[in-house]
Design a protein around this motif. Structure first.
Motif, PDB file in Angstrom:
ATOM      1  N   UNK A  62      34.032  16.659 -11.151  1.00  0.00           N
ATOM      2  CA  UNK A  62      34.537  15.517 -11.923  1.00  0.00           C
ATOM      3  C   UNK A  62      34.104  14.186 -11.317  1.00  0.00           C
ATOM      4  N   UNK A  63      33.512  14.245 -10.158  1.00  0.00           N
ATOM      5  CA  UNK A  63      33.141  13.010  -9.467  1.00  0.00           C
ATOM      6  C   UNK A  63      31.798  12.474  -9.955  1.00  0.00           C
ATOM      7  N   UNK A  64      31.706  12.277 -11.253  1.00  0.00           N
ATOM      8  CA  UNK A  64      30.585  11.562 -11.839  1.00  0.00           C
ATOM      9  C   UNK A  64      31.085  10.868 -13.098  1.00  0.00           C
ATOM     10  N   UNK A  65      30.497   9.742 -13.442  1.00  0.00           N
ATOM     11  CA  UNK A  65      31.027   8.929 -14.544  1.00  0.00           C
ATOM     12  C   UNK A  65      31.135   9.672 -15.878  1.00  0.00           C
ATOM     13  N   UNK A  68      34.050  12.287 -15.851  1.00  0.00           N
ATOM     14  CA  UNK A  68      35.385  11.682 -15.867  1.00  0.00           C
ATOM     15  C   UNK A  68      35.674  11.004 -17.202  1.00  0.00           C
ATOM     16  N   UNK A  69      34.659  10.404 -17.793  1.00  0.00           N
ATOM     17  CA  UNK A  69      34.839   9.812 -19.126  1.00  0.00           C
ATOM     18  C   UNK A  69      35.153  10.917 -20.149  1.00  0.00           C
ATOM     19  N   UNK A  70      34.424  12.015 -20.093  1.00  0.00           N
ATOM     20  CA  UNK A  70      34.686  13.139 -21.001  1.00  0.00           C
ATOM     21  C   UNK A  70      36.100  13.677 -20.800  1.00  0.00           C
ATOM     22  N   UNK A  71      36.507  13.815 -19.551  1.00  0.00           N
ATOM     23  CA  UNK A  71      37.850  14.308 -19.257  1.00  0.00           C
ATOM     24  C   UNK A  71      38.906  13.387 -19.860  1.00  0.00           C
ATOM     25  N   UNK A 143      44.181  12.022  -6.627  1.00  0.00           N
ATOM     26  CA  UNK A 143      43.452  12.592  -5.494  1.00  0.00           C
ATOM     27  C   UNK A 143      41.957  12.324  -5.549  1.00  0.00           C
ATOM     28  N   UNK A 144      41.418  12.116  -6.738  1.00  0.00           N
ATOM     29  CA  UNK A 144      39.989  11.808  -6.849  1.00  0.00           C
ATOM     30  C   UNK A 144      39.665  10.451  -6.242  1.00  0.00           C
ATOM     31  N   UNK A 145      40.616   9.542  -6.299  1.00  0.00           N
ATOM     32  CA  UNK A 145      40.374   8.171  -5.864  1.00  0.00           C
ATOM     33  C   UNK A 145      40.885   7.866  -4.459  1.00  0.00           C
ATOM     34  N   UNK A 146      41.541   8.832  -3.844  1.00  0.00           N
ATOM     35  CA  UNK A 146      42.077   8.626  -2.506  1.00  0.00           C
ATOM     36  C   UNK A 146      41.030   9.004  -1.456  1.00  0.00           C
ATOM     37  N   UNK A 147      41.112   8.415  -0.266  1.00  0.00           N
ATOM     38  CA  UNK A 147      40.093   8.681   0.762  1.00  0.00           C
ATOM     39  C   UNK A 147      40.377   9.922   1.624  1.00  0.00           C
ATOM     40  N   UNK A 153      41.277  17.175  -5.607  1.00  0.00           N
ATOM     41  CA  UNK A 153      41.729  18.009  -6.718  1.00  0.00           C
ATOM     42  C   UNK A 153      42.084  17.183  -7.942  1.00  0.00           C
ATOM     43  N   UNK A 154      42.026  17.850  -9.078  1.00  0.00           N
ATOM     44  CA  UNK A 154      42.570  17.372 -10.350  1.00  0.00           C
ATOM     45  C   UNK A 154      43.793  18.248 -10.598  1.00  0.00           C
ATOM     46  N   UNK A 155      44.942  17.631 -10.833  1.00  0.00           N
ATOM     47  CA  UNK A 155      46.191  18.388 -10.926  1.00  0.00           C
ATOM     48  C   UNK A 155      46.747  18.369 -12.343  1.00  0.00           C
TER      49      UNK A 155
END
Length: 180
Positions: A62-65, A68-71, A143-147, A153-155
């Motif tokens: 999911x770590x691509x634009x 994530x837009x599709x999601x 979690x995708x945006x945290x360091x 994960x995607x929850x």
């Protein structure tokens, strides 16, 4: 080195005695879940009033634009339909739709970013994006945006308590297919 149990008091109106948490399941999902759920039943565990199932999926893809837009275009508008279909527990408190700044930032993301680091930078520059990013929603992107790479994960948080391993496995498969 990490705690496996934490005991704390909760306000009187809350009912959350414990959680069943597994390590990532790579194989024999249904057998592992069946064993854990059967053990919980045998130990007298009951489904709490606010009960829910939360499933974490590996978020690396999911770590691509575009992904994530599709999601966002799949989960945001169909959130009420998915809640009805999966019979989300109406007593769960910490659920809900993504806040508007999250959805809006992801709608034109492919025009603004071509890499994950550009996407994160762009989103963080949007008004109220960070303030709106919370785990307490039906589909947690935090979690995708945290360091913290170990929490990549995607929850899915919107599922009712499911005590049958095969049903739980099929629900997880449904979301895994949607994420693909």
């Amino acid at each position: 080195g990490s705690p496996i149990a934490i005991a704390t008091s909760l306000p009187g109106e809350r009912e959350r005695a414990c959680e069943l948490i597994t390590a990532p399941l790579a194989m024999d999902h249904d057998q592992v879940l069946q064993h854990l759920l059967q053990t919980a039943k045998e130990m007298g565990f009951r489904i709490p009033h606010e009960g829910a199932i939360h499933i974490h999926f590996d978020a690396e893809k999911l770590k691509n634009p575009q992904a994530l837009q599709n999601l966002s275009r799949l989960f945001y508008p169909f959130q009420p339909t998915l809640r009805r279909f999966f019979q989300t527990n109406p007593h769960c408190r910490r659920l809900g739709q993504w806040k508007t700044p999250i959805f809006e930032a992801l709608q034109n993301i492919t025009e603004k970013a071509s890499t994950w680091s550009e996407l994160k930078r762009y989103c963080r520059q949007q008004p109220d994006f960070d303030a709106s990013l919370t785990k307490y929603c039906d589909y947690n992107l935090k979690n995708l945006f945290m360091p913290f790479p170990q929490n990549n994960t995607f929850e899915v948080r919107t599922l009712p308590v499911i005590y049958q391993a095969d049903a739980l496995f099929y629900v997880a498969q449904f979301f895994a297919i949607m994420l693909q």
